[in-house]
Design a protein around this motif. Structure first.
Motif, PDB file in Angstrom:
ATOM      1  N   PHE A   1       0.799  -1.225   0.000  1.00 13.61           N
ATOM      2  CA  PHE A   1       0.000   0.000   0.000  1.00 13.61           C
ATOM      3  C   PHE A   1       0.830   1.273   0.000  1.00 13.61           C
ATOM      4  O   PHE A   1       0.380   2.318  -0.476  1.00 13.61           O
ATOM      5  N   ALA A   2       2.041   1.232   0.508  1.00 15.16           N
ATOM      6  CA  ALA A   2       2.861   2.448   0.599  1.00 15.16           C
ATOM      7  C   ALA A   2       3.328   2.951  -0.764  1.00 15.16           C
ATOM      8  O   ALA A   2       3.572   4.142  -0.933  1.00 15.16           O
ATOM      9  N   ASP A   3       3.452   2.071  -1.732  1.00 13.43           N
ATOM     10  CA  ASP A   3       3.954   2.518  -3.034  1.00 13.43           C
ATOM     11  C   ASP A   3       3.116   2.042  -4.224  1.00 13.43           C
ATOM     12  O   ASP A   3       3.556   2.085  -5.357  1.00 13.43           O
ATOM     13  N   ASP A   4       1.881   1.629  -3.966  1.00 14.32           N
ATOM     14  CA  ASP A   4       0.978   1.238  -5.041  1.00 14.32           C
ATOM     15  C   ASP A   4      -0.377   1.899  -4.760  1.00 14.32           C
ATOM     16  O   ASP A   4      -1.089   1.522  -3.822  1.00 14.32           O
ATOM     17  N   ALA A   5      -0.733   2.890  -5.566  1.00 10.94           N
ATOM     18  CA  ALA A   5      -1.935   3.692  -5.320  1.00 10.94           C
ATOM     19  C   ALA A   5      -3.218   2.855  -5.353  1.00 10.94           C
ATOM     20  O   ALA A   5      -4.146   3.113  -4.579  1.00 10.94           O
ATOM     21  N   LEU A   6      -3.277   1.857  -6.219  1.00  9.33           N
ATOM     22  CA  LEU A   6      -4.474   1.025  -6.285  1.00  9.33           C
ATOM     23  C   LEU A   6      -4.642   0.219  -4.997  1.00  9.33           C
ATOM     24  O   LEU A   6      -5.735   0.171  -4.415  1.00  9.33           O
ATOM     25  N   ILE A   7      -3.568  -0.381  -4.537  1.00  5.91           N
ATOM     26  CA  ILE A   7      -3.633  -1.162  -3.298  1.00  5.91           C
ATOM     27  C   ILE A   7      -3.932  -0.242  -2.113  1.00  5.91           C
ATOM     28  O   ILE A   7      -4.696  -0.594  -1.217  1.00  5.91           O
ATOM     29  N   LEU A   8      -3.361   0.950  -2.111  1.00  4.05           N
ATOM     30  CA  LEU A   8      -3.637   1.932  -1.062  1.00  4.05           C
ATOM     31  C   LEU A   8      -5.126   2.278  -1.037  1.00  4.05           C
ATOM     32  O   LEU A   8      -5.764   2.295   0.026  1.00  4.05           O
ATOM     33  N   THR A   9      -5.702   2.516  -2.201  1.00  3.45           N
ATOM     34  CA  THR A   9      -7.124   2.847  -2.297  1.00  3.45           C
ATOM     35  C   THR A   9      -7.995   1.707  -1.778  1.00  3.45           C
ATOM     36  O   THR A   9      -8.926   1.928  -0.992  1.00  3.45           O
ATOM     37  N   VAL A  10      -7.675   0.494  -2.187  1.00  2.00           N
ATOM     38  CA  VAL A  10      -8.455  -0.668  -1.748  1.00  2.00           C
ATOM     39  C   VAL A  10      -8.340  -0.837  -0.231  1.00  2.00           C
ATOM     40  O   VAL A  10      -9.337  -1.106   0.454  1.00  2.00           O
ATOM     41  N   LYS A  11      -7.154  -0.651   0.313  1.00  7.10           N
ATOM     42  CA  LYS A  11      -6.966  -0.795   1.767  1.00  7.10           C
ATOM     43  C   LYS A  11      -7.751   0.278   2.522  1.00  7.10           C
ATOM     44  O   LYS A  11      -8.395  -0.020   3.528  1.00  7.10           O
TER      45      LYS A  11
END
Length: 188
Positions: free
Chosen positions: A76-86
């Motif tokens: 999540f710290a360096d992937d915007a899609l994963i950050l959004t989902v989290k």
């Protein structure tokens, strides 16, 4: 990247990452972020049983191996899609808004600027004064505490520029810190 809520409140990338990190820390997990992420993540960790690990941009050895191992499982710290989902998952899990998630995170403001240099990056320490710190921890660049804020100056790989990253309680203070370092660099 900036996220705006329906009432016009903005949350920058650092704040969204801090929300996710604090969630992991509260669960007793360690987190790992790039060395250039704000220092206030460490103060969040002090409230929990977890800790913050940092990995370097261009390591010369395996000194940041553990940080990279943890980071490979927390994208999540360096992937915007994963950050959004989290973030969306946390909002659903707690039945709350983004603003409510952010209540646990201290309000900090950040400025990030790249400045060209025409001298060796190794001269930065003498330019920036004696209050710069590079302690025995893993480090990349020069960290400075000044006027209630924090500054990180990191040379770019090519050696012809530096990144100035500032962190303070207000945007004005972060901007002033950045400008003060930029002026020192440009005037020497």
């Amino acid at each position: 990247s900036v996220t705006a809520t329906s009432d016009g409140k903005f949350f920058d990338h650092n704040t969204l990452v801090a929300i996710c990190c604090f969630d992991e820390l509260r669960k007793g997990n360690d987190v790992s972020v790039a060395y250039t992420m704000p220092d206030y993540l460490d103060s969040l960790a002090e409230k929990t049983s977890g800790s913050v690990h940092r990995y370097l941009t261009a390591p010369a050895d395996n000194s940041d191996y553990e940080a990279r191992r943890i980071a490979s499982k927390q994208r999540f710290a360096d992937d915007a899609l994963i950050l959004t989902v989290k973030i969306l998952s946390l909002m659903q899990e707690r039945s709350c808004t983004l603003e409510e998630l952010a209540c646990d995170i201290p309000e900090k403001h950040f400025v990030n600027k790249t400045v060209s240099i025409d001298f060796s990056p190794s001269d930065l320490m003498s330019l920036l004064g004696n209050n710069s710190s590079t302690d025995n921890k893993l480090s990349e660049g020069i960290r400075i505490e000044r006027n209630g804020g924090k500054i990180l100056v990191v040379p770019q790989r090519r050696g012809d520029a530096v990144r100035i990253l500032t962190e303070a309680d207000s945007f004005e203070a972060a901007s002033e810190l950045c400008l003060s370092v930029e002026e020192i660099i440009k005037n020497n």
